[in-house]
Design an enzyme around this catalytic site. Structure first.
Site, PDB file in Angstrom:
ATOM      1  N   TYR A 143     -68.661  -1.572  -8.226  1.00 35.57           N
ATOM      2  CA  TYR A 143     -67.221  -1.827  -8.155  1.00 35.57           C
ATOM      3  C   TYR A 143     -66.778  -1.818  -6.591  1.00 35.57           C
ATOM      4  O   TYR A 143     -66.124  -2.611  -5.962  1.00 35.57           O
ATOM      5  CB  TYR A 143     -66.529  -1.110  -8.925  1.00 35.57           C
ATOM      6  CG  TYR A 143     -64.989  -1.419  -8.833  1.00 35.57           C
ATOM      7  CD1 TYR A 143     -64.369  -2.817  -9.508  1.00 35.57           C
ATOM      8  CD2 TYR A 143     -63.961  -0.623  -8.440  1.00 35.57           C
ATOM      9  CE1 TYR A 143     -63.331  -3.010  -9.303  1.00 35.57           C
ATOM     10  CE2 TYR A 143     -62.721  -0.852  -8.500  1.00 35.57           C
ATOM     11  CZ  TYR A 143     -62.274  -2.184  -8.922  1.00 35.57           C
ATOM     12  OH  TYR A 143     -61.061  -2.524  -8.911  1.00 35.57           O
ATOM     13  N   SER A 159     -58.902  -3.019  -3.488  1.00 39.49           N
ATOM     14  CA  SER A 159     -58.645  -1.697  -4.090  1.00 39.49           C
ATOM     15  C   SER A 159     -59.111  -0.589  -3.009  1.00 39.49           C
ATOM     16  O   SER A 159     -59.821  -0.790  -2.071  1.00 39.49           O
ATOM     17  CB  SER A 159     -59.696  -1.629  -5.246  1.00 39.49           C
ATOM     18  OG  SER A 159     -59.895  -0.134  -5.604  1.00 39.49           O
TER      19      SER A 159
HETATM   20  P1  NDP Z   1     -56.423  -5.939 -16.207  1.00 37.82           P
HETATM   21  O1  NDP Z   1     -57.547  -5.389 -16.852  1.00 37.82           O
HETATM   22  O2  NDP Z   1     -55.081  -5.617 -16.971  1.00 37.82           O
HETATM   23  O3  NDP Z   1     -56.241  -7.385 -15.678  1.00 37.82           O
HETATM   24  C1  NDP Z   1     -57.437  -8.144 -15.256  1.00 37.82           C
HETATM   25  C2  NDP Z   1     -56.888  -9.437 -15.324  1.00 37.82           C
HETATM   26  O4  NDP Z   1     -58.043 -10.262 -14.735  1.00 37.82           O
HETATM   27  C3  NDP Z   1     -57.009 -10.077 -16.556  1.00 37.82           C
HETATM   28  O5  NDP Z   1     -55.891 -11.094 -16.716  1.00 37.82           O
HETATM   29  C4  NDP Z   1     -58.127 -10.783 -16.947  1.00 37.82           C
HETATM   30  O6  NDP Z   1     -57.883 -11.854 -17.641  1.00 37.82           O
HETATM   31  C5  NDP Z   1     -58.490 -11.433 -15.625  1.00 37.82           C
HETATM   32  N1  NDP Z   1     -59.874 -11.567 -15.444  1.00 37.82           N
HETATM   33  C6  NDP Z   1     -61.012 -10.807 -15.729  1.00 37.82           C
HETATM   34  N2  NDP Z   1     -62.162 -11.491 -15.668  1.00 37.82           N
HETATM   35  C7  NDP Z   1     -61.817 -12.920 -15.381  1.00 37.82           C
HETATM   36  C8  NDP Z   1     -62.351 -14.070 -15.333  1.00 37.82           C
HETATM   37  N3  NDP Z   1     -63.864 -14.067 -15.375  1.00 37.82           N
HETATM   38  N4  NDP Z   1     -62.081 -15.386 -15.178  1.00 37.82           N
HETATM   39  C9  NDP Z   1     -60.389 -15.180 -14.996  1.00 37.82           C
HETATM   40  N5  NDP Z   1     -59.650 -14.171 -15.266  1.00 37.82           N
HETATM   41  C10 NDP Z   1     -60.338 -12.857 -15.416  1.00 37.82           C
HETATM   42  O7  NDP Z   1     -56.407  -5.050 -14.846  1.00 37.82           O
HETATM   43  P2  NDP Z   1     -55.395  -5.033 -13.434  1.00 37.82           P
HETATM   44  O8  NDP Z   1     -54.216  -5.889 -13.719  1.00 37.82           O
HETATM   45  O9  NDP Z   1     -55.489  -3.704 -13.061  1.00 37.82           O
HETATM   46  O10 NDP Z   1     -56.599  -5.831 -12.396  1.00 37.82           O
HETATM   47  C11 NDP Z   1     -56.135  -6.802 -11.460  1.00 37.82           C
HETATM   48  C12 NDP Z   1     -56.836  -6.617 -10.206  1.00 37.82           C
HETATM   49  O11 NDP Z   1     -56.558  -5.454  -9.683  1.00 37.82           O
HETATM   50  C13 NDP Z   1     -58.350  -6.464 -10.319  1.00 37.82           C
HETATM   51  O12 NDP Z   1     -59.146  -7.404  -9.463  1.00 37.82           O
HETATM   52  C14 NDP Z   1     -58.794  -5.180 -10.247  1.00 37.82           C
HETATM   53  O13 NDP Z   1     -59.890  -4.766  -9.680  1.00 37.82           O
HETATM   54  C15 NDP Z   1     -57.698  -4.754  -9.100  1.00 37.82           C
HETATM   55  N6  NDP Z   1     -57.194  -3.452  -9.196  1.00 37.82           N
HETATM   56  C16 NDP Z   1     -57.084  -2.425 -10.412  1.00 37.82           C
HETATM   57  C17 NDP Z   1     -56.573  -1.120 -10.054  1.00 37.82           C
HETATM   58  C18 NDP Z   1     -56.020  -0.357 -11.191  1.00 37.82           C
HETATM   59  O14 NDP Z   1     -56.124   0.989 -11.207  1.00 37.82           O
HETATM   60  N7  NDP Z   1     -55.617  -0.974 -12.254  1.00 37.82           N
HETATM   61  C19 NDP Z   1     -56.370  -0.691  -8.658  1.00 37.82           C
HETATM   62  C20 NDP Z   1     -56.999  -1.434  -7.671  1.00 37.82           C
HETATM   63  C21 NDP Z   1     -57.197  -2.636  -7.951  1.00 37.82           C
HETATM   64  P3  NDP Z   1     -58.779 -12.464 -19.033  1.00 37.82           P
HETATM   65  O15 NDP Z   1     -59.438 -11.218 -19.532  1.00 37.82           O
HETATM   66  O16 NDP Z   1     -57.807 -13.012 -20.202  1.00 37.82           O
HETATM   67  O17 NDP Z   1     -59.638 -13.534 -18.333  1.00 37.82           O
HETATM   68  C1  8X3 Z   2     -59.133   0.632  -9.303  1.00 37.47           C
HETATM   69  C2  8X3 Z   2     -58.942   1.695  -8.609  1.00 37.47           C
HETATM   70  O1  8X3 Z   2     -60.159   4.192  -8.140  1.00 37.47           O
HETATM   71  O2  8X3 Z   2     -60.216   3.232 -10.373  1.00 37.47           O
HETATM   72  O3  8X3 Z   2     -59.534  -0.157  -8.304  1.00 37.47           O
HETATM   73  O4  8X3 Z   2     -61.522   2.395  -8.548  1.00 37.47           O
HETATM   74  S1  8X3 Z   2     -60.093   2.974  -8.800  1.00 37.47           S
END
Ligand code: NDP
Ligand code: 8X3
Length: 259
Positions: free
Chosen positions: A158, A145
């Site tokens: 985070y 991120s």
């Molecule tokens: P979502 O919340 O839509 O997806 C998160 C996914 O992670 C879900 O499929 C969830 O599945 C899974 N997950 C969470 N905890 C666990 C666990 N303990 N075991 C297995 N799976 C897990 O968010 P995003 O798609 O946005 O996030 C995906 C990645 O991208 C993350 O690492 C996030 O930090 C990162 N990210 C997101 C950004 C944003 O602005 N959206 C920007 C930058 C990075 P389930 O709950 O079914 O287990």
């Molecule tokens: C998710 C992007 O800026 O909300 O990783 O932390 S931010």
């Protein structure tokens, strides 16, 4: 020149929503075989069907909790019943819990973020490595991120977790130099997924405010970048890619227009 992902095995953690689900569809549309893990199995059933509809010849799923070593090991044992080699591992499972300053944040939130974003990534990678080192030109693609590069108020744990992801990526690349396994990180900014709903524990109004007046990244934008990184020839590694929406010039500089 790109390589073909047709028939390749792509393992995606956190495939039940957001980037992971979009990645399942995007790799599926390239003819890749996708292996999906997350805790919400009902969601995985839907995503696996979507990947198949997009063109994946094999889309399979199994429960996975990356915060548990035994769950990761059981998952990988199940993977081995389907394939002995992996072409792409996407360490995507993770997210943020809370936006509280250090003075009031809770152990539960800190521990949750470290368990998924940092320890989960390490656990899954350790378990998957024997399958990856058998595949020339394979790729470990970690989802970081912009928060791992620039800190913000309320983001201490985070930001630390995603900075950890970045350094794990860099260390792994050094450790695997000479094996042919490529290691990269894809670091998105603001993207509208379930990320903020999870961060704010189901508070949909607060989550919606994060994207108010902005055209954020969509999960599909990020998935497309994953496919591109994975589709480079075996001798090319994209070490680090930062992807942001045009409205976000920097973590604290976001163009918001009243709509
Ligand atoms: P979502 O919340 O839509 O997806 C998160 C996914 O992670 C879900 O499929 C969830 O599945 C899974 N997950 C969470 N905890 C666990 C666990 N303990 N075991 C297995 N799976 C897990 O968010 P995003 O798609 O946005 O996030 C995906 C990645 O991208 C993350 O690492 C996030 O930090 C990162 N990210 C997101 C950004 C944003 O602005 N959206 C920007 C930058 C990075 P389930 O709950 O079914 O287990
Ligand atoms: C998710 C992007 O800026 O909300 O990783 O932390 S931010």
């Amino acid at each position: 020149m790109s390589t073909s992902l047709k028939g390749k095995w792509v393992l995606i953690t956190g495939a039940s929503s957001g980037f992971g689900a979009a990645a399942a569809r995007a790799f599926g549309s390239q003819g890749a075989r996708v292996i999906l893990g997350a805790r919400r199995v009902n969601r995985l059933v839907t995503v696996a069907a979507e990947a198949a509809k997009a063109g994946s010849p094999e889309s399979i799923h199994h429960p996975l909790d990356v915060s548990s070593t035994s769950s990761v090991e059981a998952f990988m044992a199940w993977v081995r019943t389907h394939t002995r080699t992996l072409d792409v591992l996407i360490n995507n499972a993770g997210g943020a819990l809370g936006l509280d300053p250090v003075s009031t944040a809770t152990d539960a939130d800190w521990e949750g973020m470290m368990q998924t974003n940092v320890l989960g990534l390490l656990r899954v990678t350790r378990a998957a490595l024997p399958l990856l080192t058998d595949t020339p030109g394979s790729l470990i693609l970690n989802i970081g991120s912009i928060a791992g590069r620039v800190a913000y108020e309320g983001g201490a744990a985070y930001c630390a977790a995603k900075a950890g992801e970045l350094q794990i990526t860099r260390a792994l690349r050094l450790e695997l130099c000479g094996t042919g396994v490529r290691v990269g990180t894809l670091d998105p900014g603001l993207a509208e997924t379930e990320f903020s709903k999870v961060r704010f524990k189901g508070d949909e109004a607060r989550a919606a405010k994060v994207y108010e007046g902005v055209t954020p990244l969509a999960a599909e934008d990020v998935a497309e970048a994953m496919v591109w990184m994975a589709n480079r020839p075996a001798h090319v590694t994209i070490d680090e890619m930062v992807i942001k929406c045009t409205d976000q010039a920097a973590i604290h500089k976001v163009n918001r227009q009243p709509r």
